[in-house]
Design a protein around this motif. Structure first.
Motif, PDB file in Angstrom:
ATOM      1  N   GLU A   1       5.212  -2.432  -8.454  1.00  0.00           N
ATOM      2  CA  GLU A   1       4.317  -3.559  -8.228  1.00  0.00           C
ATOM      3  C   GLU A   1       4.128  -3.762  -6.736  1.00  0.00           C
ATOM      4  O   GLU A   1       5.074  -3.623  -5.956  1.00  0.00           O
ATOM      5  N   VAL A   2       2.907  -4.106  -6.364  1.00  0.00           N
ATOM      6  CA  VAL A   2       2.563  -4.369  -4.971  1.00  0.00           C
ATOM      7  C   VAL A   2       1.623  -5.565  -4.931  1.00  0.00           C
ATOM      8  O   VAL A   2       1.090  -5.990  -5.954  1.00  0.00           O
ATOM      9  N   ALA A   3       1.417  -6.069  -3.747  1.00  0.00           N
ATOM     10  CA  ALA A   3       0.356  -7.041  -3.508  1.00  0.00           C
ATOM     11  C   ALA A   3      -0.705  -6.321  -2.688  1.00  0.00           C
ATOM     12  O   ALA A   3      -0.377  -5.542  -1.790  1.00  0.00           O
TER      13      ALA A   3
ATOM     14  N   ILE B   1       0.952  -4.511   0.432  1.00  0.00           N
ATOM     15  CA  ILE B   1       2.198  -5.104   0.924  1.00  0.00           C
ATOM     16  C   ILE B   1       3.192  -5.273  -0.221  1.00  0.00           C
ATOM     17  O   ILE B   1       2.837  -5.195  -1.403  1.00  0.00           O
ATOM     18  N   GLU B   2       4.417  -5.521   0.173  1.00  0.00           N
ATOM     19  CA  GLU B   2       5.497  -5.778  -0.780  1.00  0.00           C
ATOM     20  C   GLU B   2       5.112  -6.969  -1.657  1.00  0.00           C
ATOM     21  O   GLU B   2       4.644  -7.991  -1.169  1.00  0.00           O
ATOM     22  N   TYR B   3       5.335  -6.837  -2.972  1.00  0.00           N
ATOM     23  CA  TYR B   3       5.063  -7.928  -3.890  1.00  0.00           C
ATOM     24  C   TYR B   3       6.352  -8.695  -4.139  1.00  0.00           C
ATOM     25  O   TYR B   3       7.367  -8.123  -4.526  1.00  0.00           O
ATOM     26  N   LEU B   4       6.315  -9.995  -3.895  1.00  0.00           N
ATOM     27  CA  LEU B   4       7.455 -10.865  -4.173  1.00  0.00           C
ATOM     28  C   LEU B   4       7.006 -11.902  -5.189  1.00  0.00           C
ATOM     29  O   LEU B   4       6.186 -12.771  -4.868  1.00  0.00           O
ATOM     30  N   PRO B   5       7.516 -11.824  -6.423  1.00  0.00           N
ATOM     31  CA  PRO B   5       7.119 -12.797  -7.450  1.00  0.00           C
ATOM     32  C   PRO B   5       7.464 -14.228  -7.083  1.00  0.00           C
ATOM     33  O   PRO B   5       8.348 -14.490  -6.332  1.00  0.00           O
TER      34      PRO B   5
END
Length: 95
Positions: free
Chosen positions: A39-41, A91-95
């Motif tokens: 998963e990514v943003a 970018i890194e995905y942070l839920p």
């Protein structure tokens, strides 16, 4: 210009799945890196902003500056580029 909707694959690699944020210059989507299965943003410059060369330049500078940072309170930049008229930053995905 570009029509962003869930399921769209950018650069043959990044599928956008759900809109998670909007700002004056860009939208941010939760997505999937199809190559690395993570998963990514995906931050995408708005079409009307992408027509302004200075705004595109600022977006690219932001990506390059953020990619140089390594801090637990700053998301990692994985990739940046352009696919047709879509300027994007992954970018890194942070839920």
């Amino acid at each position: 210009m570009s029509e962003l909707k869930p399921g769209l694959v950018i650069a043959g690699r990044y599928r956008i799945d759900a809109l998670i944020g909007e700002g004056g210059m860009s939208t941010v989507w939760r997505g999937m890196d199809l190559t690395l299965s993570r998963e990514v943003a995906v931050k995408i410059l708005r079409d009307e902003i992408a027509l302004q060369p200075e705004s595109v330049s600022r977006f690219r500078r932001e990506a390059h500056a953020a990619a140089k940072l390594n801090h637990p309170h700053v998301v990692q930049v994985y990739d940046t580029g352009v696919d047709g008229t879509i300027y994007y930053m992954v970018i890194e995905y942070l839920p």
